[in-house]
Design an enzyme around this catalytic site. Structure first.
Site, PDB file in Angstrom:
ATOM      1  N   ASP A 449       0.504  -0.708  -0.195  1.00 48.72           N
ATOM      2  CA  ASP A 449      -0.383   0.102  -0.171  1.00 48.72           C
ATOM      3  C   ASP A 449       1.008   1.056  -0.076  1.00 48.72           C
ATOM      4  OD1 ASP A 449      -1.917   1.679   0.280  1.00 48.72           O
ATOM      5  OD2 ASP A 449      -2.395   1.408   2.334  1.00 48.72           O
ATOM      6  N   LYS A 450       0.925   2.712  -0.988  1.00 50.32           N
ATOM      7  CA  LYS A 450       1.432   3.570  -0.771  1.00 50.32           C
ATOM      8  C   LYS A 450       1.250   3.971  -0.243  1.00 50.32           C
ATOM      9  CE  LYS A 450      -0.029   6.318  -4.018  1.00 50.32           C
ATOM     10  NZ  LYS A 450       0.217   7.563  -3.494  1.00 50.32           N
TER      11      LYS A 450
END
Length: 635
Positions: A449-450
Site C-alpha cells: 500500500d503506497k
C-alpha cells in the site's frame, strides 16, 4: 491449569456480582443481549431494559454527553465489565524454543551419527587382528569426531533459540506500542476525544464513521445511513444496515463501510463477540485446557510438494509445535517450512543415502576381498578369530557413513542467517525468525500500500481550478496567497468543505520537532481542510455554526455513488446540499458553474468535455486525486 481455570471463574462471578450491585446489570446479561439480532433484539431492549434510555440509565451513562471524566468510575467499570483487551498467550520458554529447533531433520541425523560415532570410538574388538607388526599403544582420540558433531548441534540450537527468544520479546514490545497508538473517538464530558482502544469501557459513547474497525460491541444510539460489513463474523457478504429502531447491534471486529453514528459500548475484551471467538479457539491466556482432545486422537502425516519435489509442509503432532492443543482443536497443525529449510533437508537426506550406499559398498568390498584371500587363495577354515575382522570392517563402513554427514552445514547456515538478521536490524528491519531472511530473499516483487508506507500518510491540495482559472503549486504558502477567488465561490468552498466532511477529520497542532499540523481522520478530508485554512477560513467556526445534530440529512460516501453529500438548513431558510466526490461523476451532474466573477452561468456538455481534457486529465496524469465540490439550493 485446572486451579487457574477455577480461579478465573471465581473472579468472573465476583465481577458479575459487583456489576449487579453497582449498575443493576451484569456482563453476562450484556453478552446474551449482544447475541440477539434485528427486531428480536430491539424488542429485548425495549421490554427488558426500557429502551436505549433505560439501558443508559442502568449503565449510568448519558447518551449525548457520554461518561464523566472520572478515573474512579473507569476503574469500577473495568472491574465489573472487564478491560478492552484480549490477554495474549504466554510466550514460549527458552527450553521450548530449543526443543523446536531440534526438530530439524538435518540436526536429528547429525545427533544419530554423533551417538553412533561416540559409541564406536570406545569399542575395540579383541582377538587376533592379523597385524604383522605390533604398533605402540596410542591415546584414544576417535571420540573427538562424535563430540565435535554434538558441539556443532548445540551451537546451532542455542543460536536459533536465542534469536527467536529475543525477537519474540521485541515483537511483543512492538505490539504493545502499536496497541497504545491505536486510538478511537469517544464522547466524554460532551467533548470528543481520542483515547487508546484499551481504555474504552462499557458505557462509553463512541463515534463511528466510514472505514472504522469497531473495537467493542455496542448498540447504535444515533446513525446516518450506517452500513456495516459483518462478513468477518457471520460470513454475510452484503452490507448490513444499522438503525436504532431496526438492527442496532454493532459487533467488534466488523467494519463500518458507509455512514456515521454513535455507539453505546456494551461489551469489551473477552466478553465481546471477537473475544468469545478467541476464547473458543483457545487463542487467549488461560484457555489451554478447554480445547484439548483425547490423547488417542488419530494423527496423520501429510506433505505438500512444490514444483521441484521439495517438501514444503509437514503435519506434525501438537506436542512438537507452538501451543500444542491450544492452537487448533483438530489434534495436529501444519508447520510451514522455508525454502532453504526444505532444500537443506532434501540435501541432508540425499547425502545420507549416498553415504549409506558408499558405506555398504565399502563393507562389501572389504568382506569380499578378505574372503577371497583367506578362504579361496589360502584355503583357511572358518574360526571365531575371523569375527573380530568382520566387526572391524563394519565399523569402517559406519565411519564412512558418519563422515559423509555434513555437520558444519546447519551451523554455517544458522550463523549466516543470524548475521543477516543483525544487518537488517541496523536498517530498522526487525526480523522475528531466522528463516524469514532467506524467505524474503527469494521475493521477486513486493506489493505494498503506497499511502503511509512509501509516503508520509498526508494529503495536500496542490492544484485548484476555480473561477475559470487553474492554480498550481498551491501547497506553497507564497503561491497560496496569490490565489484570488470571488467572494461567492470562496464562501461555497469554505462552507462546503467544512460541513461536508467527517467532523472527526481535523487538523491538530504539529507535534514536537515537526512543522506541519497533525492530520487526524480521513487524509483526503484533512487535505481539503488544510486548503480551507490556507484560504484564511476557520472550519471549526463553521462546524460550530452547523452542528451534526442539526443536519437535515447525510449521504455518506460509498463505492457506487463515489461522492458524499450533506444537506443543511442555512440561516436564511434555504436548504442547501453540498457534494464532493469523484470529479468526472460530480461534474457530470452539474448544470451551472460559477465564473470568475462568482456569477452562476450555464454548464453544457461541451464545457464538461473541455474541463475533462484541459483540467482533470492533466491533474490525473500528474498522479493527483481529483475532487469536485458542488452545491444545490432548495427552497
Amino acid at each position: 491449569m485446572a486451579k487457574k481455570k477455577k480461579a478465573t471463574d471465581g473472579h468472573d462471578d465476583q465481577s458479575a456480582a459487583a456489576a449487579a450491585r453497582e449498575f443493576g446489570i451484569t456482563y453476562k446479561e450484556l453478552e446474551v443481549l449482544m447475541q440477539t439480532r434485528g427486531h428480536e433484539g430491539v424488542k429485548e431492549i425495549n421490554d427488558t431494559y426500557g429502551g436505549l434510555s433505560g439501558l443508559g440509565q442502568k449503565l449510568k451513562t448519558n447518551l449525548i454527553t457520554g461518561l464523566n471524566n472520572d478515573e474512579g468510575d473507569f476503574s469500577v467499570r473495568t472491574a465489573a465489565f472487564g478491560r478492552n483487551e484480549i490477554p495474549p498467550k504466554p510466550p514460549k520458554t527458552f527450553f521450548r524454543l530449543m526443543f523446536e529447533a531440534l526438530q530439524d531433520v538435518t540436526l536429528v541425523i547429525l545427533i544419530i551419527c554423533a551417538v553412533i560415532s561416540f559409541g564406536l570410538s570406545f569399542y575395540h574388538p579383541g582377538g587376533d587382528t592379523f597385524e604383522a607388526d605390533i604398533k605402540p599403544k596410542e591415546a584414544n582420540v576417535e571420540w573427538i569426531e562424535g563430540a565435535a558433531i554434538i558441539v556443532a548441534v548445540i551451537v546451532v540450537v542455542l543460536v536459533t533459540a536465542f534469536n527467536d527468544w529475543t525477537k519474540e520479546r521485541q515483537f511483543r514490545g512492538l505490539q504493545s506500542k502499536i496497541e497504545l497508538d491505536q486510538k478511537f473517538n469517544v464522547v466524554r464530558d460532551n467533548n470528543v476525544r481520542q483515547i487508546p482502544i484499551k481504555d474504552i469501557v462499557v458505557g462509553d459513547i463512541c463515534q463511528v464513521k466510514y472505514g472504522d474497525l469497531l473495537p467493542a460491541d455496542g448498540v447504535v444510539v444515533q446513525s446516518n445511513d450506517l452500513k456495516v460489513d459483518e462478513s468477518s463474523l457471520t460470513g454475510e457478504s452484503d452490507l448490513i444496515k444499522k438503525h436504532e429502531s431496526k438492527d442496532p447491534f454493532l459487533l467488534s471486529g466488523t467494519h463500518i463501510m458507509e455512514g456515521s453514528g454513535k455507539m453505546l459500548v456494551l461489551a469489551v475484551g473477552e466478553h465481546s463477540q471477537t473475544g468469545m471467538i478467541f476464547k473458543l479457539l483457545g487463542a487467549t491466556e488461560g484457555d489451554d485446557d478447554d480445547n484439548k482432545k483425547p490423547a488417542d486422537t488419530k494423527k496423520e502425516n501429510a506433505t505438500g510438494n512444490n514444483h521441484d519435489g521439495t517438501e514444503l509442509q509437514e503435519v506434525v503432532a501438537n506436542d512438537a509445535e507452538e501451543g500444542g492443543a491450544d492452537d487448533d482443536s483438530g489434534g495436529f497443525k501444519v508447520k510451514e517450512r522455508s525454502i532453504l529449510q526444505a532444500k537443506l533437508t532434501k540435501l541432508a537426506i540425499q547425502i545420507g543415502y549416498a553415504g549409506m550406499t558408499i558405506a555398504i559398498l565399502t563393507v562389501l568390498v572389504l568382506l569380499v576381498r578378505f574372503s577371497i584371500e583367506e578362504f579361496i587363495q589360502r584355503r583357511e577354515k572358518w574360526s571365531n578369530k575371523y569375527f573380530s575382522r568382520f566387526v572391524r570392517y563394519l565399523i569402517t563402513g559406519i565411519t564412512v557413513l558418519v563422515v559423509a554427514v555434513p555437520e558444519g552445514l546447519p551451523l554455517a547456515v544458522t550463523i549466516s542467517l543470524a548475521y543477516a538478521v543483525k544487518k537488517m536490524m541496523i536498517d530498522n528491519n526487525l526480523v522475528r525468525h531466522l528463516d524469514a531472511c532467506e524467505t524474503m530473499g527469494n521475493a521477486t516483487a513486493i506489493c505494498s500500500d503506497k499511502t503511509g508506507t512509501l509516503t508520509t500518510n498526508r494529503m495536500t491540495v496542490v492544484q485548484v481550478y476555480v473561477g475559470e482559472k487553474h492554480w498550481k503549486n498551491v501547497q506553497d504558502p507564497v503561491k497560496a496567497k496569490e490565489i484570488v477567488i470571488p467572494p461567492k465561490a470562496k464562501e461555497v468552498i469554505l462552507e462546503g468543505i467544512s460541513v461536508n466532511s467527517g467532523y472527526s477529520s481535523k487538523l491538530l497542532p504539529p507535534p514536537e520537532k515537526e512543522t506541519l499540523p497533525k492530520q487526524v481522520g480521513n487524509k483526503t478530508e484533512c487535505g481539503l481542510l488544510g486548503f480551507v485554512v490556507g484560504l484564511g477560513g476557520s472550519y471549526d467556526d463553521i462546524r460550530t455554526h452547523y452542528p451534526e445534530e442539526q443536519f437535515v440529512h447525510v449521504y455518506t460516501f460509498n463505492s457506487v455513488r463515489k461522492n458524499m453529500s450533506t444537506v443543511i438548513r442555512r440561516p436564511d431558510g434555504i436548504v442547501r446540499m453540498y457534494t464532493k466526490g469523484a470529479s468526472e461523476i460530480v461534474l457530470k451532474k452539474c448544470k451551472t458553474i460559477l465564473n470568475r466573477n462568482g456569477e452562476i452561468i450555464p454548464f453544457s456538455t461541451v464545457d464538461y468535455d473541455r474541463i475533462i481534457q484541459t483540467v482533470i486529465e492533466p491533474m490525473a496524469c500528474d498522479g493527483l486525486r481529483t475532487i469536485c465540490v458542488a452545491y444545490r439550493d432548495f427552497p
